[in-house]
Design a protein around this motif. Structure first.
Motif, short mmCIF file in Angstrom:
data_model
loop_
_atom_site.label_atom_id
_atom_site.label_comp_id
_atom_site.label_asym_id
_atom_site.label_seq_id
_atom_site.Cartn_x
_atom_site.Cartn_y
_atom_site.Cartn_z
N VAL A 122 0.75 -1.34 -0.18
CA VAL A 122 -0.06 0.05 -0.06
C VAL A 122 0.97 1.37 -0.07
N CYS A 123 1.96 1.19 0.75
CA CYS A 123 2.68 2.45 1.04
C CYS A 123 3.45 2.60 -0.48
N LYS A 126 0.84 4.10 -3.00
CA LYS A 126 0.25 5.31 -2.78
C LYS A 126 1.32 6.64 -2.66
N PRO A 159 -0.21 10.83 2.08
CA PRO A 159 -0.47 9.51 2.59
C PRO A 159 -2.15 9.12 2.58
N CYS A 160 -2.42 7.95 2.90
CA CYS A 160 -3.79 7.47 2.86
C CYS A 160 -4.69 8.10 3.90
N CYS A 164 -10.18 6.23 5.09
CA CYS A 164 -10.26 4.75 4.88
C CYS A 164 -10.49 3.94 6.32
N ALA A 178 -6.67 -1.08 7.56
CA ALA A 178 -6.70 0.32 7.33
C ALA A 178 -5.89 1.04 8.08
N GLY A 181 -2.20 1.08 7.38
CA GLY A 181 -2.07 1.44 5.91
C GLY A 181 -1.73 3.00 6.27
N VAL A 182 -3.05 3.59 6.92
CA VAL A 182 -2.90 5.11 7.41
C VAL A 182 -1.53 5.52 8.06
N THR A 185 1.85 4.80 5.91
CA THR A 185 1.89 5.80 4.74
C THR A 185 2.23 7.20 5.27
N THR A 186 1.56 7.64 6.62
CA THR A 186 1.73 8.94 7.21
C THR A 186 3.28 9.25 7.54
N SER A 189 5.64 9.09 4.56
CA SER A 189 5.70 10.33 3.81
C SER A 189 6.58 11.40 4.30
#
Length: 203
Positions: A122-123, A126, A159-160, A164, A178, A181-182, A185-186, A189
């Protein structure tokens, strides 16, 4: 929520306006196609008609964004007695969303957050693939060196969204994944956003 402050810090208020346009298009996709995909995953629905998909748009977030766009286009200024409470509610949105994410994050072991291999996919998609695809499309359609094109690529590199997690909870989907993933990615990022911003200056 991260995109607009980043755009403001890097490029100024005009970039924030373009970023708001990108966010509006995101809302349309998230509450139509996004909700459809989440429902298919969580509820086992293999096919959803256009009617069910469009129902996802009939929510307060999208309708509020549509109303705000109409007010902007028509140059209508709301009186303070209406505008100030709405601004206060809007300011509470980010902290409340973070509380939702945090409440689910508290149930996940710290080690598990970094050992879920699909979350790294996912990272990759995204934070790197999405801005790369956006850059190619911007060059082909808009051209190089435009602020609008730069904003599109930067928005794609964010990021996500915490939405989500909220939608995963709403439709009984995989909330833990979810949340991972958030958060991942945060965190990542912090490295990838500067890389994308620097790369855009040399393209």
């Amino acid at each position: 929520f991260l995109g607009l402050p980043v755009l403001d810090g890097l490029f100024g208020s005009e970039a924030v306006f373009y970023g708001a346009l990108c966010d509006s298009s995101f809302d349309v996709l998230m509450f139509s196609i996004g909700v459809t995909l989440i429902r298919q995953s969580a509820l086992g629905e293999t096919k959803m008609g256009m009617r069910e998909t469009m129902k996802g748009l009939l929510n307060p977030c999208f309708l509020g964004a549509l109303l705000g766009l109409c007010l902007f286009v028509c140059r209508i200024t709301l009186p303070d007695i209406i505008a100030e409470p709405m601004e206060a509610i809007g300011s509470a949105t980010s902290p409340l969303a973070m509380m939702v994410v945090g409440s689910h994050l508290a149930r996940i072991r710290f080690r598990d957050m970094f050992t879920t291999k699909p979350a790294y996919l996912v990272c990759l998609l995204k934070l790197l693939a999405a801005p790369a695809i956006a850059l190619v499309l911007v060059i082909l359609i808009i051209g190089r060196g435009t602020l609008f094109g730069t904003v599109i690529v930067m928005e794609a590199a964010m990021p996500c969204a915490m939405l989500c997690v909220i939608l995963s909870e709403r439709y009984k989907a995989d909330i833990d994944f979810a949340t991972k993933g958030v958060m991942l990615t945060t965190i990542l990022s912090l490295v990838t956003i500067p890389i994308v911003a620097i790369a855009l200056q040399h393209i």
